[in-house]
Design a protein around this motif. Structure first.
Motif, PDB file in Angstrom:
ATOM      1  N   SER A 271       0.842  -1.211   0.000  1.00 59.43           N
ATOM      2  CA  SER A 271       0.000   0.000   0.000  1.00 59.43           C
ATOM      3  C   SER A 271       0.871   1.252   0.000  1.00 59.43           C
ATOM      4  O   SER A 271       0.526   2.251  -0.624  1.00 59.43           O
ATOM      5  CB  SER A 271      -0.867   0.077   1.250  1.00 59.43           C
ATOM      6  OG  SER A 271      -1.587  -1.071   1.457  1.00 59.43           O
ATOM      7  N   THR A 308      -6.280  -6.886   4.953  1.00 59.40           N
ATOM      8  CA  THR A 308      -5.372  -7.555   5.886  1.00 59.40           C
ATOM      9  C   THR A 308      -6.142  -8.047   7.115  1.00 59.40           C
ATOM     10  O   THR A 308      -5.937  -9.173   7.588  1.00 59.40           O
ATOM     11  CB  THR A 308      -4.246  -6.584   6.317  1.00 59.40           C
ATOM     12  OG1 THR A 308      -3.578  -6.151   5.137  1.00 59.40           O
ATOM     13  CG2 THR A 308      -3.259  -7.233   7.258  1.00 59.40           C
ATOM     14  N   ALA A 352       3.455  -7.976   5.406  1.00 68.12           N
ATOM     15  CA  ALA A 352       3.537  -7.447   6.772  1.00 68.12           C
ATOM     16  C   ALA A 352       2.460  -8.071   7.648  1.00 68.12           C
ATOM     17  O   ALA A 352       2.653  -8.281   8.847  1.00 68.12           O
ATOM     18  CB  ALA A 352       3.380  -5.936   6.758  1.00 68.12           C
ATOM     19  N   GLY A 353       1.326  -8.401   7.033  1.00 70.74           N
ATOM     20  CA  GLY A 353       0.223  -8.988   7.783  1.00 70.74           C
ATOM     21  C   GLY A 353       0.585 -10.339   8.378  1.00 70.74           C
ATOM     22  O   GLY A 353       0.111 -10.711   9.453  1.00 70.74           O
ATOM     23  N   ASP A 382      -1.459 -11.988  -0.509  1.00 77.72           N
ATOM     24  CA  ASP A 382      -1.035 -10.629  -0.153  1.00 77.72           C
ATOM     25  C   ASP A 382      -1.456  -9.625  -1.229  1.00 77.72           C
ATOM     26  O   ASP A 382      -1.886  -8.509  -0.956  1.00 77.72           O
ATOM     27  CB  ASP A 382       0.487 -10.624   0.023  1.00 77.72           C
ATOM     28  CG  ASP A 382       0.986  -9.349   0.679  1.00 77.72           C
ATOM     29  OD1 ASP A 382       0.153  -8.583   1.170  1.00 77.72           O
ATOM     30  OD2 ASP A 382       2.207  -9.128   0.696  1.00 77.72           O
ATOM     31  N   ARG A 385      -5.234  -8.937  -1.000  1.00 76.27           N
ATOM     32  CA  ARG A 385      -5.649  -8.142   0.167  1.00 76.27           C
ATOM     33  C   ARG A 385      -5.122  -6.707   0.067  1.00 76.27           C
ATOM     34  O   ARG A 385      -5.748  -5.765   0.547  1.00 76.27           O
ATOM     35  CB  ARG A 385      -5.255  -8.811   1.480  1.00 76.27           C
ATOM     36  CG  ARG A 385      -3.785  -8.961   1.764  1.00 76.27           C
ATOM     37  CD  ARG A 385      -3.562  -9.706   3.074  1.00 76.27           C
ATOM     38  NE  ARG A 385      -2.169  -9.701   3.479  1.00 76.27           N
ATOM     39  CZ  ARG A 385      -1.360 -10.734   3.447  1.00 76.27           C
ATOM     40  NH1 ARG A 385      -1.795 -11.900   3.026  1.00 76.27           N
ATOM     41  NH2 ARG A 385      -0.105 -10.647   3.859  1.00 76.27           N
TER      42      ARG A 385
HETATM   43  N1  ASP Z   1       0.910  -6.007   1.832  1.00 77.01           N
HETATM   44  C1  ASP Z   1      -0.152  -5.373   2.565  1.00 77.01           C
HETATM   45  C2  ASP Z   1      -0.192  -3.890   2.232  1.00 77.01           C
HETATM   46  O1  ASP Z   1       0.800  -3.317   1.884  1.00 77.01           O
HETATM   47  C3  ASP Z   1      -0.026  -5.565   4.054  1.00 77.01           C
HETATM   48  C4  ASP Z   1      -0.214  -7.040   4.388  1.00 77.01           C
HETATM   49  O2  ASP Z   1      -1.356  -7.459   4.591  1.00 77.01           O
HETATM   50  O3  ASP Z   1       0.759  -7.778   4.422  1.00 77.01           O
HETATM   51  O4  ASP Z   1      -1.236  -3.297   2.302  1.00 77.01           O
END
Ligand code: ASP
Length: 416
Positions: A271, A308, A352-353, A382, A385
């Motif tokens: 994001s 997430t 990261a989630g 990933d 989401r």
């Molecule tokens: N990759 C996701 C984001 O950047 C975060 C995650 O759910 O790992 O929004």
């Protein structure tokens, strides 16, 4: 004329980038990996511009809101929207995974867990709160930690706003800098098709070809299906309905203005890296007012993660089911709150989630090793989401903008 021709060819370029990436990565994985450098260049360029853009746009937004004394009410509206939509997402996840029971009777093997996840074992609510205030701004910037930088920018903008007329010159300078940064974003956008090609071909190449990706998705079919169904319900039904009812915006038209950002969210799985395109699309193409978009979008890219949150809830309950554990109402309530918190605490970067999921697992007494069950497909989920995360931020910007100024940007009829 020239610009318009380039504009009309752009979607073709994107589609060509996607198709070529899939074909090269599937037929010749080694070449796919080799041309991955194109994707990484694109990603680096986006990340390079994201940090200064966040600092300048939030400071500017807070400055203008501070002058009109509406910062407080805007913040309350923004946080309310985040909490409501994230809670809806988690609820959808909990309901689906409880009804479908993808982990029941599963004989999935546990894979080795990356060290980073073990290191996060001690993560707790206090860590999430502590991450708001940095002891060293430079260190935070070097580590691409966005939350502390947002905090500092809000503080700086508020302080400047108290100076009244004295801050006029700084505002002017920041506006010019912001324009220059947006110009660079425009140039980076021109390379989107090539970046997409590199990112897709490398990812498929690393997995050993298109067949391998398909096999992987099918190996945890029911789990993958549950997450995707939840994301689809939230992204295609819940968020558009909220957009339509609360903001009176046309969701299809709005999404079309954000196409580049949504595709980039998918290919980068980040994001934060997508943020420059999200801001460009929402503010310049969909006409969300700058003072709202510049505040709501960077904040959303960091703490508002509907996709997430939904995924965390589904994953943890799936892990419990795979261990043969049936959650009662108390555990489900714990999952509800901790998944929301884990999503807020997750950075806007790839996977990261997965790391903050430790918090949810520990809260319900499941071993961290359980993450090994879902590890192989995490990179794939990933991407989906992250698209929902970015879409949720954009819907939020439109709604808060509408509530803030009382008028619409993109009407149901499509008039601008
Ligand atoms: N990759 C996701 C984001 O950047 C975060 C995650 O759910 O790992 O929004």
């Amino acid at each position: 004329m020239k610009g318009n021709t380039a504009k009309s060819f752009f979607p073709i370029g994107i589609v060509a980038g996607i198709l070529l990436g899939v074909v090269i990565g599937s037929i010749h994985p080694e070449t796919g990996i080799r041309i991955g450098i194109l994707g990484r260049l694109f990603l680096n360029a986006l990340k390079m511009i994201a940090l200064p853009l966040i600092v300048i746009s939030i400071t500017l937004s807070v400055l203008s809101l501070g002058h009109t004394k509406t910062l407080g009410s805007l913040t309350v509206k923004t946080l309310t929207y985040y909490l409501i939509t994230t809670s809806i997402a988690v609820l959808i996840g909990i309901i689906l995974v409880t009804v479908i029971e993808p982990g029941k009777g599963g004989k999935t093997q546990i894979k080795d867990i990356p060290q980073a996840i073990f290191e996060k074992r001690e993560i707790g609510i206090s860590d999430v709160i502590l991450s708001f205030i940095p002891s060293n701004i430079v260190e935070a910037a070097l580590g691409f930690q966005i939350l502390p930088l947002i905090f500092v920018s809000i503080l700086f903008g508020t302080a400047l706003a108290t100076l009244g007329k004295e801050s006029a010159i700084i505002t002017q300078i920041l506006e010019v800098l912001n324009k220059a940064l947006m110009k660079i974003v425009e140039w980076i956008i021109l390379f989107t098709p090539i970046g997409i090609l590199g990112l897709i071909s490398e990812r498929i190449g690393l997995e050993g070809g298109g067949d391998a990706v398909l096999k992987l998705a099918l190996s945890l079919g029911k789990y993958v299906g549950t997450v995707l169904l939840g994301l689809a319900i939230h992204g295609f039904i819940v968020l558009p309905v909220i957009l339509l009812l609360v903001a009176r915006y046309n969701p299809v038209l709005y999404a079309s203005k954000l196409g580049k950002a949504l595709i980039t969210a998918f290919v980068t799985a980040s994001s934060s890296a997508t943020l420059p395109l999200t801001m460009k699309g929402a503010i310049e193409e969909a006409h969300v007012s700058p003072e709202v978009g510049r505040f709501v979008l960077p904040l959303g890219a960091t703490i508002n993660m509907d996709g997430t949150a939904l995924y965390e809830a589904v994953a943890v309950i799936f892990i419990a089911q795979s261990y043969g554990i049936q959650f009662g109402i108390v555990e489900l309530i714990i999952v509800f709150f901790t998944s929301t918190l884990a999503a807020i605490g997750a950075a806007g970067i790839p996977e990261a989630g997965l790391v903050t999921m430790v918090l949810v697992l520990e809260a319900v007494g499941l071993p961290t090793e359980g993450i090994g069950l879902i590890l192989t497909v995490d990179w794939l989920l990933d991407r989906f989401r992250t698209v929902v995360n970015v879409w949720g931020d954009c819907v939020g910007a439109a709604i808060i903008d509408r509530k803030h100024k009382g008028t619409t940007c993109l009407q149901i009829t499509g008039e601008e």
